[in-house]
Design an enzyme around this catalytic site. Structure first.
Site, short mmCIF file in Angstrom:
data_model
loop_
_atom_site.label_atom_id
_atom_site.label_comp_id
_atom_site.label_asym_id
_atom_site.label_seq_id
_atom_site.Cartn_x
_atom_site.Cartn_y
_atom_site.Cartn_z
CE LYS A 134 -3.13 0.48 2.90
NZ LYS A 134 -3.99 0.41 4.23
NE ARG A 146 -20.59 12.71 6.62
CZ ARG A 146 -21.14 13.57 6.29
NH1 ARG A 146 -22.05 13.73 6.06
NH2 ARG A 146 -20.82 14.46 5.83
CE LYS A 181 -15.34 7.88 15.11
NZ LYS A 181 -14.49 8.18 14.23
CB ALA A 220 -36.41 2.68 7.18
CB CYS A 266 -17.00 3.38 11.53
SG CYS A 266 -15.75 4.11 10.94
CE LYS A 293 -20.24 6.46 3.68
NZ LYS A 293 -20.44 7.18 4.85
C1 UGA Z 1 -19.17 7.32 10.07
C2 UGA Z 1 -19.40 8.16 11.17
O1 UGA Z 1 -20.14 8.77 9.62
C3 UGA Z 1 -18.57 9.19 10.60
O2 UGA Z 1 -19.04 10.55 11.50
C4 UGA Z 1 -16.89 8.59 11.53
O3 UGA Z 1 -16.83 9.77 11.78
C5 UGA Z 1 -17.19 6.96 11.05
O4 UGA Z 1 -17.51 6.44 11.20
C6 UGA Z 1 -15.56 6.83 11.82
O5 UGA Z 1 -15.34 6.23 12.97
O6 UGA Z 1 -14.43 6.61 10.51
P1 UGA Z 1 -18.56 5.97 8.11
O7 UGA Z 1 -18.55 4.51 8.74
O8 UGA Z 1 -18.12 6.19 6.79
O9 UGA Z 1 -18.98 6.72 9.15
O10 UGA Z 1 -20.84 5.61 7.20
P2 UGA Z 1 -21.73 6.62 7.99
O11 UGA Z 1 -22.44 8.02 6.75
O12 UGA Z 1 -22.12 6.50 9.21
O13 UGA Z 1 -23.19 4.61 7.81
C7 UGA Z 1 -23.00 4.28 8.36
C8 UGA Z 1 -23.46 3.53 7.40
O14 UGA Z 1 -24.99 3.72 7.80
C9 UGA Z 1 -24.27 3.01 6.54
O15 UGA Z 1 -24.01 1.82 5.79
C10 UGA Z 1 -25.71 4.09 5.62
O16 UGA Z 1 -25.88 3.37 4.42
C11 UGA Z 1 -26.32 3.03 6.68
N1 UGA Z 1 -27.36 4.53 7.12
C12 UGA Z 1 -26.68 6.04 7.30
C13 UGA Z 1 -28.05 3.54 6.82
O17 UGA Z 1 -28.86 2.97 6.74
N2 UGA Z 1 -29.62 5.30 7.44
C14 UGA Z 1 -29.30 6.69 7.67
O18 UGA Z 1 -30.15 6.91 7.20
C15 UGA Z 1 -27.70 7.15 7.63
#
Ligand code: UGA
Length: 459
Positions: free
Chosen positions: A39, A158, A223, A271, A279, A339
């Site tokens: 990497k 994110r 966090k 939903a 994470c 996502k």
């Molecule tokens: C998450 C946090 O949102 C960040 O703030 C944090 O920095 C990061 O983890 C981390 O700890 O490094 P991330 O894992 O990139 O970020 O993704 P999210 O945007 O939080 O989404 C997580 C999951 O929830 C995805 O599968 C998404 O599809 C799902 N989701 C999100 C839902 O099912 N419904 C929603 O309304 C929002």
């Protein structure tokens, strides 16, 4: 004097690399390092090792600027820097707790190779008190009398919007034990804030970004609590969606109206099939374990995980009630990444669904705009059973249903009327509630969402 610090970023993954390139763009000299030699070499050669919007361009410009380099090993990054951000992985142990072995290994290396005063900043998500333990451990192992200070600066990036989140933070949390650590970190982040200066008035507005200065343990809990709260919102709305399904109500409207209350807020109320990624699923388990170790009843977080792990069940039930028999059927799966905006498939909620389909005797046509190569590593092509396609339209051809599992914008552009006649049966199960049900029905499909009234296909 702390005028021109050199920053080391140890661990060049989804957090470390955007952070390294972000600091370099802010004007600092940054040395990245990663134990995974392949990497590190790839990044040094100018190739981003994963997909993240804008990352490749920023890597190109960071390397061109000369402010970003990738060290040949972690030791040399430590020796040539003043502030060291620890961005290594904290995977999950069997009991749900965070595996801190990579952090500890890095701490030992820093202690052994510190050749000047260092500020070590924990950015990885860890258990509470890790920074304190890291400090004690480095104190014990250090060779010379250099001062090794420790701070906690949790990341809120994110995947898919990591760079935007870096450059437009809504808060910068600094857990510190000394004024000097605070001053150094404020200096490092200050170009970000001054970018937000209002040029006409000269007033620094900081947009929404605020420094939250706190002690080490509080920063670590901020966090974990943030990610656990986001996960809780998602499992909450998914449970309400299941009730909507039973009574024919519309979760999209429910969430919209709930979100208008500023005490609740509109985000993270979509939903669907639950949260995935590296994470949320592991962080809420780690936080539960921390609480349980202190004898605290963590039932609320355990329930959040359990609701999430069972999200594949309503999808399979919907399929059973929409098709006459599952064995021998074929389905198109649109979306493999956990996502949109990433090729990351870790803990992707589509995995238990696809496995459930295959267990029921259904063959699958898989599509994703970015994640196919990653997905093939965990689910290789099996002719006639698991097939991969370059476009959602091709994936749909000859199938009995389409299942949308990741809400990629590309799927909004598909002309459903055109593909209806290429399918054996026009059924669309929208696991992310991304489409307008009436439009889908008008294109000749039966529409099934999550917690939304079911619309039969036109007769
Ligand atoms: C998450 C946090 O949102 C960040 O703030 C944090 O920095 C990061 O983890 C981390 O700890 O490094 P991330 O894992 O990139 O970020 O993704 P999210 O945007 O939080 O989404 C997580 C999951 O929830 C995805 O599968 C998404 O599809 C799902 N989701 C999100 C839902 O099912 N419904 C929603 O309304 C929002």
């Amino acid at each position: 004097m702390f005028e021109n610090p050199t920053i080391a970023i140890l661990g060049l993954g989804h957090v470390g690399l955007p952070t390294a390139l972000g600091f370099s763009e802010l004007g600092w000299r940054v040395i990245g390092a990663d134990d995974l030699r392949e990497k590190a070499n790839q990044i040094r050669a100018g190739v981003a090792p994963f997909y993240e919007p804008g990352l490749q361009d920023l890597l190109n410009s960071a390397l061109r600027s000369g402010r970003f380099e990738v060290a040949l090993n972690v030791q040399s990054a430590i020796e040539n820097s003043d502030v060291i951000f620890v961005c290594v992985g904290t995977p999950q142990n069997e009991d749900g707790s965070a595996d801190l072995s990579q952090i500890e290994a890095v701490g030992r290396l820093i202690a052994e190779h510190a050749n000047s005063n260092k500020l070590v900043v924990e950015k990885s998500t860890t258990s509470v008190s890790t920074a304190k333990r890291l400090k004690d451990m480095m104190e014990k192992h250090k060779n010379l009398n250099w001062n090794i200070d420790v701070a906690v600066n949790p990341e809120f990036l994110r995947e898919g919007t990591g760079l935007k989140d870096f450059f437009e933070p809504d808060r910068i949390v600094l857990g510190i034990e000394s004024d000097s650590a605070r001053d150094q970190l404020v200096t490092i982040y200050s170009p970000l804030l001054s970018k937000m200066d209002n040029e006409n008035t000269g007033v620094v507005t900081h947009r929404n970004a605020k420094f939250v200065i706190t002690d080490l343990n509080t920063a670590e809990i901020i966090k974990h609590a943030s990610n656990s709260f986001l996960a809780t919102k998602i499992s909450f709305i998914n449970t309400v969606a299941d009730i909507c399904d039973k009574v024919g109500a519309d979760i999209v409207k429910v969430a919209e109206a709930m979100g208008m209350d500023p005490r609740i807020g509109p985000s993270f109320l979509n939903a669907g099939i639950g949260f995935g990624g590296y994470c949320l699923p592991k962080d809420i388990k780690a936080f539960s374990k921390i609480g349980e170790d202190f004898g605290i009843d963590m039932g609320i977080f355990r329930a959040v995980s359990s609701v999430n792990e069972n999200r594949f069940i309503p999808v399979l039930d919907k399929l059973k009630s929409s098709l006459s028999g599952l064995n021998g059927k074929c389905g198109a799966i649109w979306g493999l990444a956990f996502k949109p905006g990433t090729d990351d498939i870790r803990e992707s909620p589509c995995v238990p669904i696809i496995k459930g389909l295959i267990d029921q005797g259904i063959s699958v046509h898989l599509h994703d705009p970015e994640a196919i190569n990653q997905f093939k590593k965990v689910m290789p092509r099996k002719p006639g059973l698991v097939e991969y396609f370059d476009s959602p339209e091709q994936a749909a051809k000859g199938t009995d249903f389409i299942l949308i599992t990741t809400e990629w914008q590309q799927y909004l552009q598909v002309n459903l009327s055109n593909i209806r006649d290429t399918m054996s049966n026009p059924l669309l199960i929208d696991c992310r509630n991304m489409l307008n049900p009436t439009h889908v029905r008008d294109a000749g499909f039966q529409y099934v969402g999550i917690g939304r009234p079911f619309l039969d296909k036109p007769q």
